[in-house]
Design a protein around this motif. Structure first.
Motif, mmCIF file in Angstrom:
data_model
loop_
_atom_site.group_PDB
_atom_site.id
_atom_site.type_symbol
_atom_site.label_atom_id
_atom_site.label_comp_id
_atom_site.label_asym_id
_atom_site.label_seq_id
_atom_site.Cartn_x
_atom_site.Cartn_y
_atom_site.Cartn_z
ATOM 1 N N ARG A 531 0.816 -1.215 0.000
ATOM 2 C CA ARG A 531 0.000 0.000 0.000
ATOM 3 C C ARG A 531 0.858 1.279 0.000
ATOM 4 O O ARG A 531 0.337 2.380 0.171
ATOM 5 N N ASP A 533 2.743 4.460 -1.163
ATOM 6 C CA ASP A 533 2.447 5.381 -2.252
ATOM 7 C C ASP A 533 3.570 6.412 -2.350
ATOM 8 O O ASP A 533 3.822 7.143 -1.394
ATOM 9 N N THR A 772 -13.887 -0.876 -5.698
ATOM 10 C CA THR A 772 -12.915 -0.655 -4.624
ATOM 11 C C THR A 772 -12.038 0.551 -4.962
ATOM 12 O O THR A 772 -11.736 1.371 -4.088
ATOM 13 N N VAL A 773 -11.666 0.652 -6.239
ATOM 14 C CA VAL A 773 -10.865 1.810 -6.643
ATOM 15 C C VAL A 773 -11.674 3.085 -6.413
ATOM 16 O O VAL A 773 -11.165 4.082 -5.889
ATOM 17 N N LYS A 775 -13.960 3.539 -4.255
ATOM 18 C CA LYS A 775 -14.031 3.767 -2.809
ATOM 19 C C LYS A 775 -12.751 4.451 -2.330
ATOM 20 O O LYS A 775 -12.781 5.420 -1.581
ATOM 21 N N GLU A 776 -11.627 3.926 -2.819
ATOM 22 C CA GLU A 776 -10.350 4.471 -2.358
ATOM 23 C C GLU A 776 -10.093 5.873 -2.887
ATOM 24 O O GLU A 776 -9.426 6.677 -2.247
ATOM 25 N N SER A 777 -10.632 6.109 -4.083
ATOM 26 C CA SER A 777 -10.327 7.424 -4.672
ATOM 27 C C SER A 777 -11.458 8.411 -4.437
ATOM 28 O O SER A 777 -11.578 9.395 -5.141
ATOM 29 N N GLU A 778 -12.286 8.134 -3.432
ATOM 30 C CA GLU A 778 -13.445 8.989 -3.196
ATOM 31 C C GLU A 778 -13.050 10.442 -2.989
ATOM 32 O O GLU A 778 -13.713 11.349 -3.425
ATOM 33 N N CYS A 825 -18.244 -1.765 -1.075
ATOM 34 C CA CYS A 825 -17.934 -2.230 -2.426
ATOM 35 C C CYS A 825 -18.758 -3.464 -2.785
ATOM 36 O O CYS A 825 -18.500 -4.123 -3.772
#
Ligand SMILES: Nc1nc2c(ncn2[C@@H]2O[C@H](COP(=O)(O)OP(=O)(O)OP(=O)(O)O)[C@@H](O)[C@H]2O)c(=O)[nH]1
Ligand SMILES: [Mg+2]
Length: 1075
Positions: A531, A533, A772-773, A775-778, A825
């Motif tokens: 995870r 970044d 899911t992407v 959700k993560e990039s909300e 998700c």
């Protein structure tokens, strides 16, 4: 004895253009490990005699016992192909579907794949999976058609039949490739024009009938292709990417091998022969020319005449007729140098092996193909590098400049000292510490032995002198002697204990590939978690700030990077490891000493700008859960530790502790589960454990009211009701609209539940990665998302809109999606139809402006509480607390008093946010209960190849277990049937064993999780109509499957179960009295 020194291999590691990183992929039992044996034997690591029998790459005891590979393992091989030397890093992977994650870890590190197909079984389920996998990971495949001996000896085909059979198999493999190509059209890959597509069995050439084939013609023919690259997509013997083999007998060839032989013998041009040996060509003996149209003129194709008939003749002479004279004649004809001793054995297989390995050595044919056709690490494509390093969700351009610059090093496979080190670890392999090279007993030279002997003598002399001295001092007292021996003994004992502890212990080796730079023993590198970044990583930490003491265990929340020294580097050599001092870019290696830093996968780099590699593209979903307990409670700590190690060592295992305190192991299937338990018992925990019955997950859903009752009669009286439950609820609640207020009565919500159309649920289930992407990039802005993700989002929206429209739902529903659930998700929707409320929703937005409307702003403050209530409800439904699936909760109104959140009001009922959450959850559950509730069961898709004779028995087993047969077709050219069926996971335990017993071991089922299916039985159903009473009896004692499953789950979870435990109490009493 090894034919190549280890130093030579190390030397080759420095030339990336001479390296091939490849894996062997196939369906289970198609002969991967046997094939690997031939290659291993070519390097002298095992003897030629044992090749095919030893299965060297299957190093585990259970792998040898069961005869299936369970983990992927790598070996470095040397190959000489004029004028160059090559280093081939070969990874053998398992074919059993339970271990498909091992395949994923192997494929990720490779540039090419050898796809093996058993010519009798043909293209099977896992063959397709393997081809798809290779395609998705962008690695180039070559094809091996294996077990040709079975066509000769088992199926007893004539050479012509065999040729037709082989063309059909090739067609099928190419059809799979074509399908992959077609599915990618939508994804924007460069698709070559159809016209240029040339298949392995292509007969659509522009050559007219009777055309004489010359070298010139051949050139014309191939230049007719629009796109040369396209031809590489398909398997075609004339392109040299197909090897015909029999791994067991050690032989294999390509068309070009025979072209070489016959061009000399028959005087044809080699290029012409190469292009015509496979296909519809024949030799016109009168004209001494190769002509087209063998099939039409009933002539023998060249392949039959020149290749297959010769092989058939060999088998006929050696294995069938055992004609020694004939054998000798053939050997002499072929000009083979074989010692007469090798032709003596009475076992024809041994003679066959001795001859064939000299005539058509498999290892040469295969390694030549690998070196010629598969790419080196230098040939990584731009697209692949971006895909490996940068997650799909982001634009490559959105990464910091320093991260983008790494791509060049990657592409050039740069191993110079100033190139940053970039390594990907695809799995952690547990090995016994005693098998590490540093712990192996060292072989001493003669001088060293002599020196040691001298030292020992000296020590002994000193000791004796000391003893004598002491004895004379103490006047003949013998105790010192005793003391000395006992001291010595103690010392030795201690050593023994220490040794056994350290020998027994397992250590982890990271299975890795170096993509850039040179990793050296002793250097310090960053270990980046999956995870990590670089966008915030690069700015958050300066080099000095990553605490060198941190390990995975004590890593602060949100930090995904540690630092570690590279303590040891190994070359993976099948069952052994060899020590390395450094590994340059382009190589596969093992890295020791990272146990505390890596859980399953990681990226290792010398720079923090390096993004972490994309997650592995897992094919199988772990579905089988069991709870594990130690037999003695005092062993609990060891078990917990053992499970931790197992979790690290197996990429497909999940270990978790449930709220109930149970330690749960989630595995891919029964075979995998058995291996995990064995590992726990014998290796990682070393304690006796008890294993619960498998825990199978269910899903809860609602459906439209059924039109038929249980005896297939139309439901007339209650057209809108489902089973008993639905009737009860719809009588109590006049409308399906549920109105629920918070405990402080200051907020009211109105919502209703509605079954989602099936296609919508499917779409949501299939798009889980995309969601899911999302959700993560909300909270990220739309312009950071990569084009492919944006395109996928638009596609998903359009598809959903289309499906909703088809089912007569409001078109705007897509834009009103407020949240997915559970876990934000899942395949359930919260839909906002609150008048005047413009909620944020799930789709990415171009602006991040706040809600201007006052009412919306008030509601927005509690936005997340509302969503959380919905998440809770969908995570555990009312039937048996299993997650929901395929349900839409439509919020019709959300009324809030202005003082609802006022502190004074909150007090008696706790914080308002909590009240709102429970209120939403309860409303969702109630609305769910107003509908016809159903269970959804997990299904396995099961493909079995079975002989016609035992087909009936197989159907009986499937029937007993509520399986549903989809198709059972006779395979062309054999007496086998290919049966595909669906089987509920819950009914699948011990299925493989039962099938094996019932079919006398002739069928081996492959079970793959394939999704959820609604069980069309109301779990609360009771007979109500006259027909139902007649059919099921008053008590309906025929078991209600849905209720049985539901009650079993409820019991396991300690929930209330409505069951009569004693049914005929009186009768039972009478019986005892009569005794
Ligand atoms: N007749 C014949 N049998 C073969 C040949 N190659 C392999 N086998 C047999 O097929 C069986 C399976 O071989 P393996 O090499 O273990 O197959 P695998 O693909 O590695 O199997 P998994 O790793 O479990 O997927 C063994 O009994 C081999 O002896 C062949 O060319 N001819
Ligand atoms: Mg194998």
């Amino acid at each position: 004895m090894r034919l190549v020194t280890f130093e030579k291999l190390v030397d080759l590691q420095k030339s990336p253009d001479k390296i091939r990183n490849i894996c062997i992929l196939a369906h289970v039992d198609h002969g991967k490990t046997t094939l690997a044996d031939s290659l291993v034997a070519s390097n002298g690591i095992i003897s030629q005699r044992l090749a095919g029998k030893l299965r060297y790459m299957d190093s585990r005891k259970d792998e040898q016992e069961r005869g299936i590979t369970m983990k992927s393992s790598s070996i470095a091989l040397y190959h000489h192909r004029d004028p160059d030397d090559f280093l081939v890093n070969l990874i053998d992977s398992p074919g059993h579907v339970d271990f498909s994650t091992e395949v994923t870890t192997a494929v990720r590190l490779c540039d090419g794949a050898v796809v093996v197909v058993d010519v009798v079984e043909g293209v099977c389920a896992q063959t397709i999976v393997a081809l798809r996998h290779a395609w998705e990971e962008d690695i180039k495949p070559i094809l091996v058609l294996n077990k040709l001996d079975r066509i000769i000896l088992e199926l007893k085909f004539t050479p012509l039949d065999a040729y037709i059979h082989l063309t059909q198999i090739l067609e099928r493999v190419n059809a799979v490739m074509a399908e992959l190509l077609v599915t990618d059209i939508g994804k924007g890959f460069n698709i070559p024009s159809r016209k240029s597509r040339s298949r392995g069995t292509s007969t659509s050439t522009s050559i007219s009938e009777d055309t004489i084939i010359t070298e010139h013609n051949i050139k014309d023919w191939s230049t007719g292709l629009d796109d040369v690259d396209d031809s590489q997509l398909y398997f075609a013997p004339e392109h040299g990417n197909v090897v015909f083999a029999c791994a067991l007998d050690g032989w294999g060839f390509r068309i070009s091998d025979f072209a070489k032989i016959f061009s000399k013998k028959l005087g044809f041009n080699e290029t012409v022969l190469n292009a015509t040996l496979w296909g519809n060509y024949y030799i016109n003996t009168k004209l001494k020319r190769i002509m087209k149209g063998a099939q039409e003129k009933a002539k023998k194709p060249l392949f039959v005449q020149l290749v297959l008939e010769n092989i058939w003749a060999m088998y006929e002479a050696v294995a069938v007729r055992k004609d020694k004279e004939m054998v000798l004649k053939i050997v002499n004809n072929l000009n083979l140098q074989i010692h007469p001793r090798e032709l003596k054995p009475t076992d024809p297989k041994l003679v066959l092996y001795a001859i064939m390995i000299k005539w058509l050595p498999l290892s040469t044919a295969l390694l030549d193909t690998i070196c010629e056709k598969l790419p080196s690490p230098l040939e990584l494509t731009d697209k692949k590098v971006e895909r490996l390093m940068f997650s799909h969700a982001r634009k490559f351009a959105a990464l910091p400049k320093r991260s983008q610059e790494l791509k060049e090093f990657f592409l050039n496979c740069n191993s110079s000292d100033d190139a940053p080190v970039i390594i990907f670890v695809s799995k952690m392999v547990a090995v016994e510490s005693k098998s590490l090279p540093e712990n192996r007993p060292k072989i001493l030279s003669y001088e060293e032995i002599a020196a040691r002997r001298e030292q020992a003598k000296q020590r002994l002399a000193e000791k004796n002198a000391k003893q004598l001295e002491e004895r004379s001092e103490s006047n003949g007292d013998t105790s010192p002697n005793y003391c000395l021996t006992s001291e010595n003994k103690d010392d030795n004992d201690n050593n023994v204990v220490n040794e056994t502890i350290s020998e027994d212990a397992d250590v982890f080796i990271a299975f890795a590939r170096v993509y850039s730079g040179t990793v050296k023993k002793g250097c310090k590198l960053y270990i980046l978690g999956p995870r990590y970044d670089p966008v915030d990583g690069g700015t958050k930490f300066k080099d000095a700030e990553v605490d060198p003491k941190h390990t995975l265990k004590d890593l602060p929340l949100g930090q995904h990077v540690t630092v570690s020294e590279i303590k040891s580097l190994y070359q993976l050599m099948g069952r052994e490891l060899e020590m390395l001092q450094e590994v340059p870019a382009g190589n596969i290696c093992g890295i020791g000493g990272l146990d505390d830093h890596i859980l399953k996968t990681a990226t290792i780099s010398s720079t923090l700008s390096c993004p972490s590699f994309t997650d592995l593209n897992l094919i199988s979903v772990p579905i089988l859960r069991v709870a594990i307990e130690p037999v003695r409670t005092s062993d609990m700590a060891r078990l917990v530790n053992g499970m931790k190690l197992l979790n690290q060592a197996d990429p497909c295992v999940q270990t978790l502790v449930q709220e109930s305190g149970e330690h749960v192991l989630v595995t891919a299937g029964e075979v995998h589960l058995q291996r995990c338990i064995d590992d726990l018992r014998e290796r990682f925990a070393k304690v006796e454990v008890t294993v619960s019955k498998p825990i199978v997950p269910f899903r809860e859903t609602i459906i439209d009211p059924p039109k038929m009752d249980m005896v297939n009669e139309l439901v007339e009286n209650h057209p809108s009701s489902g089973g008993h439950d639905a009737k009860k609820y719809s009588q109590e609640h006049e409308s399906e609209l549920i109105v629920q207020a918070t405990s402080n009565k200051k907020c009211t919500i109105k919502l209703r539940a509605k079954p989602l159309p099936n296609r919508v649920t499917e779409l949501l289930e299939n798009s889980i990665n995309l969601i899911t992407v999302l959700k993560e990039s909300e909270n990220t802005k739309i312009d950071i998302l990569s084009e492919s993700i944006l395109k996928d989002i638009v596609d998903l929206k359009e598809n959903l809109r289309g499906e909703f429209q088809k089912e007569g739902w409001d078109e705007e529903t897509v834009n009103q999606i407020w949240s997915f659930g559970p876990k934000r998700c899942g395949p359930n929707l919260l839909i906002n139809k609150v008048p005047g409320y413009n909620c944020r929703g799930v789709w990415p937005r171009t602006t991040t402006s706040e809600n201007s409307n006052q009412y919306s702003a008030t509601l927005d403050a509690f936005y997340s509480n509302f969503v959380n209530g919905f998440q809770l409800a969908t995570l555990a439904g009312p039937l048996c607390e299993e997650p929901m699936s395929g349900v839409a909760f439509i919020v019709e109104d959300w009324l809030m008093d202005s003082e609802a959140t006022d502190d004074s009001m909150n007090h008696p009922f706790g914080p308002f946010s909590g009240q709102l959450m429970s209120c939403v959850r309860d409303a969702c559950r109630k609305s769910f209960q107003t509908q016809a509730q159903r269970l959804k069961v997990a299904m396995y898709s099961c493909s079995i190849q079975v002989n016609g004779e035992v087909l009936g028995k197989l159907y009986a087993v499937l029937g007993k277990r509520c399986g549903r047969i989809l198709h059972g077709d006779l395979q062309e050219g054999s007496a086998n049937f290919e049966v595909t069926a669906l089987l509920p996971v819950i009914e699948s335990f011990d299925f493989a064993n039962e099938v094996r017993q019932q079919t006398s071991g002739l069928a081996l089922p492959q079970l793959v999780f394939c999704g959820w299916e609604v069980l069309e039985i109301d779990p609360f159903w009771q007979p109500t109509t006259e027909e139902e009473y007649l059919h099921f009896g008053e008590k309906a004692d025929t078991e209600n499957r849905a209720r049985k499953y539901m009650n079993a789950v409820r019991k396991r979870k300690g929930l209330r179960v409505e069951e009569k435990t004693v049914e005929f109490a009186e009768k039972q009493r009478t019986l005892t009295r009569n005794k």
